[in-house]
Design a protein around this motif. Structure first.
Motif, PDB file in Angstrom:
ATOM      1  N   LEU A 589      12.256 -58.121  33.412  1.00 15.50           N
ATOM      2  CA  LEU A 589      10.971 -58.173  32.729  1.00 15.50           C
ATOM      3  C   LEU A 589       9.820 -58.241  33.732  1.00 15.50           C
ATOM      4  O   LEU A 589       8.755 -57.637  33.531  1.00 15.50           O
ATOM      5  CB  LEU A 589      10.934 -59.376  31.783  1.00 15.50           C
ATOM      6  CG  LEU A 589       9.660 -59.585  30.956  1.00 15.50           C
ATOM      7  CD1 LEU A 589       9.308 -58.352  30.138  1.00 15.50           C
ATOM      8  CD2 LEU A 589       9.832 -60.809  30.039  1.00 15.50           C
ATOM      9  N   ASN A 590      10.021 -58.961  34.821  1.00 18.95           N
ATOM     10  CA  ASN A 590       8.990 -59.045  35.855  1.00 18.95           C
ATOM     11  C   ASN A 590       8.678 -57.669  36.428  1.00 18.95           C
ATOM     12  O   ASN A 590       7.510 -57.321  36.649  1.00 18.95           O
ATOM     13  CB  ASN A 590       9.446 -59.991  36.969  1.00 18.95           C
ATOM     14  CG  ASN A 590       8.432 -60.079  38.101  1.00 18.95           C
ATOM     15  OD1 ASN A 590       7.272 -60.380  37.899  1.00 18.95           O
ATOM     16  ND2 ASN A 590       8.893 -59.792  39.315  1.00 18.95           N
ATOM     17  N   TYR A 603       2.179 -54.035  25.577  1.00 21.05           N
ATOM     18  CA  TYR A 603       3.600 -54.235  25.258  1.00 21.05           C
ATOM     19  C   TYR A 603       3.980 -53.369  24.069  1.00 21.05           C
ATOM     20  O   TYR A 603       3.167 -53.145  23.153  1.00 21.05           O
ATOM     21  CB  TYR A 603       3.870 -55.718  24.949  1.00 21.05           C
ATOM     22  CG  TYR A 603       3.713 -56.594  26.165  1.00 21.05           C
ATOM     23  CD1 TYR A 603       4.807 -56.925  26.958  1.00 21.05           C
ATOM     24  CD2 TYR A 603       2.461 -57.066  26.545  1.00 21.05           C
ATOM     25  CE1 TYR A 603       4.661 -57.720  28.091  1.00 21.05           C
ATOM     26  CE2 TYR A 603       2.303 -57.859  27.668  1.00 21.05           C
ATOM     27  CZ  TYR A 603       3.408 -58.174  28.442  1.00 21.05           C
ATOM     28  OH  TYR A 603       3.260 -58.947  29.569  1.00 21.05           O
ATOM     29  N   CYS A 610      12.274 -62.029  21.701  1.00 21.08           N
ATOM     30  CA  CYS A 610      12.296 -62.503  23.085  1.00 21.08           C
ATOM     31  C   CYS A 610      12.763 -63.958  23.144  1.00 21.08           C
ATOM     32  O   CYS A 610      12.464 -64.761  22.248  1.00 21.08           O
ATOM     33  CB  CYS A 610      10.902 -62.395  23.705  1.00 21.08           C
ATOM     34  SG  CYS A 610      10.318 -60.703  23.918  1.00 21.08           S
ATOM     35  N   THR A 611      13.466 -64.293  24.217  1.00 24.85           N
ATOM     36  CA  THR A 611      13.848 -65.680  24.449  1.00 24.85           C
ATOM     37  C   THR A 611      12.629 -66.480  24.886  1.00 24.85           C
ATOM     38  O   THR A 611      11.582 -65.913  25.234  1.00 24.85           O
ATOM     39  CB  THR A 611      14.915 -65.759  25.537  1.00 24.85           C
ATOM     40  OG1 THR A 611      14.338 -65.324  26.784  1.00 24.85           O
ATOM     41  CG2 THR A 611      16.126 -64.893  25.195  1.00 24.85           C
ATOM     42  N   GLU A 613      12.313 -68.080  27.611  1.00 22.03           N
ATOM     43  CA  GLU A 613      12.077 -67.738  29.014  1.00 22.03           C
ATOM     44  C   GLU A 613      11.290 -66.434  29.124  1.00 22.03           C
ATOM     45  O   GLU A 613      10.354 -66.317  29.930  1.00 22.03           O
ATOM     46  CB  GLU A 613      13.414 -67.608  29.748  1.00 22.03           C
ATOM     47  CG  GLU A 613      13.263 -67.297  31.236  1.00 22.03           C
ATOM     48  CD  GLU A 613      14.608 -67.141  31.927  1.00 22.03           C
ATOM     49  OE1 GLU A 613      14.611 -66.933  33.154  1.00 22.03           O
ATOM     50  OE2 GLU A 613      15.653 -67.217  31.240  1.00 22.03           O
ATOM     51  N   GLU A 614      11.634 -65.439  28.302  1.00 25.01           N
ATOM     52  CA  GLU A 614      10.922 -64.167  28.319  1.00 25.01           C
ATOM     53  C   GLU A 614       9.487 -64.332  27.831  1.00 25.01           C
ATOM     54  O   GLU A 614       8.551 -63.730  28.380  1.00 25.01           O
ATOM     55  CB  GLU A 614      11.661 -63.143  27.468  1.00 25.01           C
ATOM     56  CG  GLU A 614      12.976 -62.677  28.081  1.00 25.01           C
ATOM     57  CD  GLU A 614      13.801 -61.833  27.123  1.00 25.01           C
ATOM     58  OE1 GLU A 614      14.553 -60.956  27.601  1.00 25.01           O
ATOM     59  OE2 GLU A 614      13.699 -62.050  25.889  1.00 25.01           O
ATOM     60  N   LYS A 615       9.302 -65.169  26.824  1.00 31.95           N
ATOM     61  CA  LYS A 615       7.942 -65.402  26.330  1.00 31.95           C
ATOM     62  C   LYS A 615       7.074 -66.068  27.394  1.00 31.95           C
ATOM     63  O   LYS A 615       5.888 -65.735  27.556  1.00 31.95           O
ATOM     64  CB  LYS A 615       7.981 -66.241  25.056  1.00 31.95           C
ATOM     65  CG  LYS A 615       8.525 -65.486  23.843  1.00 31.95           C
ATOM     66  CD  LYS A 615       8.559 -66.372  22.608  1.00 31.95           C
ATOM     67  CE  LYS A 615       9.128 -65.612  21.410  1.00 31.95           C
ATOM     68  NZ  LYS A 615       9.188 -66.456  20.191  1.00 31.95           N
ATOM     69  N   GLU A 617       7.445 -65.686  30.550  1.00 30.63           N
ATOM     70  CA  GLU A 617       7.166 -64.645  31.535  1.00 30.63           C
ATOM     71  C   GLU A 617       6.050 -63.719  31.044  1.00 30.63           C
ATOM     72  O   GLU A 617       5.144 -63.343  31.806  1.00 30.63           O
ATOM     73  CB  GLU A 617       8.435 -63.843  31.828  1.00 30.63           C
ATOM     74  CG  GLU A 617       8.235 -62.584  32.667  1.00 30.63           C
ATOM     75  CD  GLU A 617       7.686 -62.844  34.049  1.00 30.63           C
ATOM     76  OE1 GLU A 617       7.149 -61.897  34.665  1.00 30.63           O
ATOM     77  OE2 GLU A 617       7.773 -64.000  34.539  1.00 30.63           O
TER      78      GLU A 617
END
Length: 730
Positions: A589-590, A603, A610-611, A613-615, A617
Motif C-alpha cells: 500500500l505504501n 483512491y 481495509c484493515t 493497519e491499512e486505514k 496507512e
C-alpha cells in the motif's frame, strides 16, 4: 523578445536560452535559418549553401540560376507542387483541379500579448508576458493568404505556432492539409523520441535515429489516442536528462494528428506536425478562413530534463485554467472499482463515510447512476437520475456527502449513446453513421455527432439540469471508444471531410460552455484512461485520468513517459486494491501511495474492506500528500532513473522553486538475494545549502547529494518504496 532587421527582412525570436530565426530571401521565400542555443546579432542565413543539384527544379524567378531550388532550401512553411518534393505543410485544391501551393512573403505585423484562436485551445498570456509575430505569406495565383503566428513566452523558452489560411479569391477552395508546425534542420544526425503503446500502457518512450525517408506517428481514431501522443522530441544522439540539444513539439489538439519527420537526400531533415490529412478536406468559400490547432515548441540545449521543466512551468501557468488555482485540490475517492454498476445510495454513503474518516475530501460517483444503466449496454444518453438506486436524487445524495464534510462529484460520458436508450430511439440520426451500412460498436455504444450544434445543445441542456440540480464540484468527463462510421447527417456529401475536425471543435465548444457556466467545477478528462491526454484537453480539463491501469509498477512507466511534457498536477493517479484488477500484481500500500502521490491524488477501492493497519496507512498518506502538496504539484520535476532500464529501483524528485525543499521518491523492484548497496545522486539542489533529511539529525550539503549521492537503506520484499523529504537548514 522579437528582433526585426527590416532592411534584410530577418526575424529573430529570442527566449531566455534559445534563438529562432527566419528570413525572407530575394525570391520572397521565407527561409528557416536557425533554431538552437541563444545567439545575438547574427544573420544565420550564411549557413545555407546553394549549389546546382541535379533533378532539383528552380523557381521561375531564378531564371538561369540553377543554384537555387526549393527542394534543398530550409523553409518556414513548406509548399506543394512547385519544386519541393519533401513533406508539404499545406495542400489545397483550386477550382481548376490543381493542388499547387506557392507561398511567398508579403509582410508582417507585431502584436502585444497572445492572439486567441477562436474555438481552439491555446496557451495564454498578458501583453506584459507575451509578444506575437505574424508573418503573412501569399499565393498570388491562387489568391490564398497564409498567416503564420509565433508567440514568444520568453522565460519558458516556449514558442507557440499557429496557422490561418484565408481564401481571398472569388471561388471556393478545398484544403486537404494545413500543418500547424514545420521545422527544417540543416542536419539529420538526430534521434526521434515518440510516446506510444496501447490502452493500459500509454506514452511509453520509443527512441531511434532518423533514417532516409519518412518516420511518422499519428492517430486516425478521432482522438489523440492511447497508441501515440501528439508530442515528439528531436534530439542529439547522445542527449540525455542533463545534456544535449533537444527540440520538443507539442500539438494542442485532441483528434486525428500526424507528426512526420523526413530525412532528405542531402542529409537535411524536416518535422511537420498538425491535423492528420486522413479524411480531412475543408471547404473555404470566398472570404472564409481556416485556423489550424496551436503547436508549442521548447528547445533545450541542456537535455530532456530542462525541456520537461520548461514545458511543465508553461503548462501550469499559461495553459491550465484550474478552479483550484492557488489552493489545494481535495484528495478524492471514486467508487468504480469498489462497486461497478451495483450500488445504491446507502452503499455510496458508506464508502464516503469511511473516506471522510481518513481525511479524504471528495467523493466521486462513477458510472451507473442514470437511466437504465445497470451494465454498459444501455442507458448512455439518458442523463436522468435512476431513482431506484438513488431515491432522493442527486441533491439528497450530495447533501449527505456534504454533511460528512466532503465535496461531491459525478461521472458522465456526454459524447456517447447506447442503442438501448430513449435518446437513440428518438434520434437515431444523431449518431455518426454511414447510410446503408451497419454501425460498428465499441463498449456497446455509438458516438453522438458532436459536429452538429443541435446534438450538442441537447446534451448540454441535459448536463445543465444535472449540474444545476445538486451541489456538484467535480465532473469526470469520460469517452470510451474511438470514432468509426464517420459521416454526419448534418453536412453535405462535399463537406464530409470536415466531420472529424468539426467533432473535436464540438467537444471543445461544449467544454468551454461548461467552464463558463460552472467555473467552480473541476473537470477531469478521461478517454478510457489516457486516450486523450494532450495539450488541447488540458486547456479545458486541468487534470486527466492518466491510464485505466492503476497498478503501481505499470504506472511508474506510464507516469515516466507522461512527465516528458505534462506536469504532475495534470496526472490523475489513484491507489487501487490488490491484487490489481488489470494484471493481478500485489504491491504494498505504501508503494501504491507513493506512486499515485506524484499526480492528482485519490483512491479507487472499497475503503470499508481495509484493515485497521491499512486505514492508518491511508490516513498517513493523505496527511503527507497535503503537507507536500506544493512540492508535488508545483515543484521542478527530475527523473533520476528510468523504469525501462534494468535497474534496482525507479526514482524521481520534486524540488521547490527556491531549492530549499525536495521530495525524493524511490520504488524498488522484486526482492533478490544479496541486494546491492545503492547510492542515489540527486538533482536540482543548491550546492551551497545544507539539507536535513526527514527531520532527523542527518545533514548533507547539496553539493554532496548531487555529486556523491545519498545512501539508500536496505529493503526487503517485492516492490517496497520510500519517500525522502529534504529541507534546507537555517
Amino acid at each position: 523578445m522579437i528582433v526585426l532587421d527590416r532592411e534584410n527582412r530577418i526575424f529573430t525570436l529570442h527566449t531566455l536560452n534559445t534563438t529562432y530565426q527566419m528570413k525572407a530571401d530575394q525570391y520572397n521565400v521565407l527561409l528557416h535559418t536557425y533554431y538552437g542555443s541563444r545567439i545575438d546579432g547574427c544573420d544565420l542565413s550564411v549557413l545555407i549553401q546553394c549549389n546546382d543539384r541535379s533533378f532539383t527544379p528552380n523557381p521561375n524567378e531564378a531564371g538561369s540560376n540553377r543554384n537555387y531550388s526549393l527542394d534543398v532550401m530550409p523553409q518556414e512553411y513548406s509548399t506543394c507542387g512547385v519544386g519541393d518534393f519533401r513533406l508539404p505543410s499545406v495542400e489545397l485544391e483550386l477550382k481548376n483541379g490543381s493542388h499547387t501551393v506557392d507561398l511567398r512573403y508579403k509582410g508582417f505585423r507585431l502584436e502585444k500579448g497572445k492572439c486567441p484562436s477562436e474555438g481552439l485551445p491555446g496557451f495564454y498570456g498578458s501583453e506584459d508576458e507575451v509578444e506575437t509575430l505574424v508573418i503573412v505569406l501569399k499565393d498570388a495565383a491562387a489568391q490564398v493568404e497564409t498567416e503564420l503566428y509565433y508567440s514568444i513566452f520568453e522565460n519558458y523558452d516556449l514558442i507557440t505556432r499557429a496557422v490561418r489560411v484565408v481564401n481571398q479569391g472569388t471561388d471556393e477552395i478545398r484544403l486537404y492539409q494545413c500543418a500547424s508546425l514545420c521545422l527544417d534542420f540543416l542536419r539529420d544526425d538526430m534521434d526521434l523520441l515518440t510516446f506510444n503503446a496501447r490502452h493500459l500502457m500509454e506514452r511509453c518512450p520509443d527512441r531511434g535515429p532518423l533514417r532516409p525517408g519518412i518516420l511518422s506517428v499519428g492517430s486516425v481514431r478521432g482522438i489523440s489516442s492511447h497508441q501515440h501522443n501528439p508530442f515528439v522530441i528531436l534530439c542529439d544522439h547522445d542527449a540525455d536528462e542533463d545534456k544535449g540539444m533537444c527540440y520538443g513539439a507539442m500539438l494542442l489538439y485532441s483528434g486525428n494528428f500526424e507528426a512526420a519527420v523526413e530525412c532528405s537526400q542531402f542529409e537535411n531533415s524536416r518535422l511537420v506536425m498538425g491535423i492528420h490529412p486522413y479524411h480531412f478536406c475543408w471547404t473555404l468559400e470566398p472570404g472564409q478562413a481556416f485556423t489550424a490547432p496551436e503547436a508549442a515548441m521548447v528547445c533545450s540545449p541542456d537535455g530532456f530534463g530542462q525541456m520537461s521543466r520548461q514545458y511543465h512551468r508553461a503548462v501550469r501557468e499559461h495553459l491550465l485554467r484550474d478552479p483550484y488555482h492557488g489552493r489545494q485540490k481535495p484528495v478524492l475517492v471514486n467508487n468504480w472499482e469498489a462497486t461497478y454498476f451495483d450500488f445504491n445510495a446507502d452503499r455510496l454513503i458508506d464508502i464516503a463515510r469511511e473516506a471522510a474518516a481518513l481525511g479524504i475530501g471528495l467523493f466521486v460517483m462513477d458510472d451507473g447512476w442514470f437511466g437504465s444503466r445497470n451494465d454498459d449496454n444501455s442507458g448512455l444518453g439518458d442523463w436522468q437520475v435512476n431513482l431506484e438506486k438513488l431515491p432522493g436524487g442527486l441533491e439528497d445524495l450530495a447533501l449527505h456527502i456534504k454533511d460528512l464534510g466532503m465535496k461531491f462529484g459525478i461521472w458522465m460520458e456526454p459524447e456517447m449513446v447506447n442503442e438501448d436508450s430513449h435518446l437513440y430511439r428518438a434520434h437515431p440520426d444523431w449518431v455518426l453513421h454511414v447510410p446503408g451500412r451497419a454501425p460498428s460498436r465499441g463498449r456497446g455504444q455509438l458516438v453522438l455527432d458532436f459536429s452538429r450544434k443541435d446534438v450538442r445543445d441537447y446534451i448540454y441542456e441535459q448536463m445543465k439540469a444535472i449540474l444545476s440540480g445538486a451541489d456538484i464540484s467535480y465532473l469526470k468527463w469520460d469517452m470510451n471508444r474511438s470514432l468509426t462510421d464517420v459521416w454526419s447527417a448534418g453536412l453535405s456529401a462535399r463537406r464530409q471531410g470536415e466531420v472529424y475536425h468539426r467533432y473535436v471543435l464540438g467537444v471543445y465548444d461544449l467544454l468551454e460552455r461548461l467552464r463558463h457556466d460552472y467555473p467552480h467545477i473541476l473537470i477531469e478528462g478521461c478517454c478510457g484512461g489516457g486516450g486523450r491526454f494532450d495539450g488541447g484537453m488540458l486547456y479545458y480539463t486541468p487534470q486527466i485520468w492518466c491510464s485505466d491501469d492503476t497498478d503501481a509498477i505499470d504506472r511508474l512507466r506510464i507516469q515516466y513517459g507522461t512527465s516528458f511534457c505534462y506536469p504532475a498536477c495534470t496526472v490523475g493517479a489513484h491507489v487501487s486494491a490488490v491484487p490489481n484488477e488489470q494484471n493481478g500484481r500485489v504491491t504494498p500500500l505504501n508503494t501504491r501511495g507513493i506512486t499515485a502521490m506524484s499526480g492528482a491524488f485519490g483512491y479507487e477501492m472499497d475503503l470499508g474492506r481495509c484493515t485497521m493497519e491499512e486505514k492508518n496507512e491511508i490516513r498517513r498518506q493523505v496527511k503527507n500528500y497535503k503537507i507536500h502538496y506544493d512540492l508535488l504539484h508545483y515543484g521542478d520535476y527530475y527523473r533520476l532513473s528510468s523504469p525501462y532500464q534494468d535497474s534496482v529501483y525507479t526514482a524521481w524528485e520534486q524540488v521547490s522553486p527556491d531549492q530549499r525543499e525536495a521530495l525524493v521518491n524511490v520504488v524498488f523492484g522484486c526482492a533478490g538475494t544479496a541486494p546491492l548497496f545503492c547510492t542515489l545522486r540527486l538533482k536540482g539542489l543548491d550546492p551551497a545549502l545544507q539539507y536535513q533529511v526527514d527531520g532527523t539529525d542527518s545533514f548533507y550539503s547539496g553539493k554532496a547529494l548531487m555529486n556523491a549521492g545519498y545512501p539508500l537503506p536496505s529493503v526487503q520484499g517485492d516492490y517496497p518504496a520510500l519517500q525522502i523529504y529534504l529541507r534546507a537548514a537555517g
